[in-house]
Design a protein around this motif. Structure first.
Motif: not given
Ligand SMILES: [Zn+2]
Length: 285
Positions: A23-24, A27-28
């Motif tokens: 699950n980015d 982070q994004k």
């Protein structure tokens, strides 16, 4: 997650043991947040960040004092008004173009401050220093009212020291610009704003008229460059001041002088054409 990535600590990467594997989004979001914070830092460079205290020695009384000045190369110019008033992103630089001695009251445009003969110093001492009660500022920056008061002090000093007519006219012009800046700085929800705006606009008009009067006289008595302007830029400035103060026929005379001369740059001609167009629009409406 700690199960999958356990043992990273031994390689010094313990801070990654909780990382989201697939699950980015988080982070994004973190990256976006950091970006926004950085942009905010750049955007929020305030007036006070660009000001420093400069040491100045007064050519009139010989005392040393500290003067607020703009850090060189920091302010970014974004546009110019019709009458060449420069607009900067971070601050109104016009607030800092006067140097004033807090001890004896001698003041001038910063670029002219050191040009003072002993005869002129005597005049300033007699007519200004004798009654001068001092300058005091609390803030890191100048308010518009403080800047306008300093401009007036420079104007009387320049008259008393019998400075150039163009120098006096240019101070009148900057007082007009400062008054315009002051009007623009009033927030829309301030009670009585309309009445204030019309009073400031009248005051600005008065300064611009005085500037135009002085520059017209300077044209007869001084040689170019006047206030650092070449002949046709100076004609352009006069046309702009005549236009802004409603003296359209005078404005058009200078516009024509500019437009018929082949040697004048297209940049100045374009500006002059815009004044001509604005006047015909006003007259046809
Ligand atoms: Zn002084």
């Amino acid at each position: 997650m700690s199960d999958v990535l356990s043992g990273l600590e031994s390689m010094g990467l313990g801070n990654l043991s909780n990382i989201e594997l697939f699950n980015d989004k988080k982070q994004k979001a973190d990256e976006e947040k950091k970006k926004a914070e950085k942009a905010k830092e750049v955007k929020e460079l305030e007036e006070k960040d660009l000001i420093y205290l400069k040491n100045v020695e007064c050519p009139c009384c010989g005392k040393e004092f500290k003067e607020r000045a703009i850090r060189p190369g920091k302010a970014r110019m974004i546009s110019q008004d019709t009458d060449l008033r420069p607009r900067y992103k971070e601050l109104d630089t016009m607030k800092y173009n006067v140097t004033a001695c807090p001890v004896c009251g001698y003041a001038a445009l910063t670029r002219d401050f050191t040009h003072l003969s002993s005869g002129q110093a005597r005049l300033v001492k007699e007519k200004i220093s004798m009654n001068f009660t001092g300058l005091k500022y609390d803030g890191d920056t100048y308010s518009y009212d403080e800047a306008i008061a300093r401009g007036k002090l420079a104007l009387v000093s320049t008259v008393v020291k019998r400075g150039k007519i163009s120098e006096r006219a240019y101070i009148c012009l900057t007082l007009g610009w400062l008054t315009r800046g002051k009007a623009e700085s009033i927030a829309e929800d301030v009670p009585g704003r309309e009445a204030m705006m019309s009073r400031f606009s009248e005051e600005e008009n008065g300064y611009l008229l005085k500037a135009a009067e002085g520059f017209t006289e300077a044209l007869l008595k001084e040689s170019f460059p006047i206030c650092g302007l070449d002949e046709y830029t100076f004609f352009y400035l006069l046309s702009a001041l005549d236009y802004e103060t409603g003296r359209y026929n005078d404005a058009l005379k200078f516009v024509e002088k500019i437009l018929i001369n082949r040697a004048v740059s297209e940049r100045i001609k374009d500006k002059a054409r815009r004044i001509k167009e604005a006047i015909s629009e006003i007259r046809s409406s």
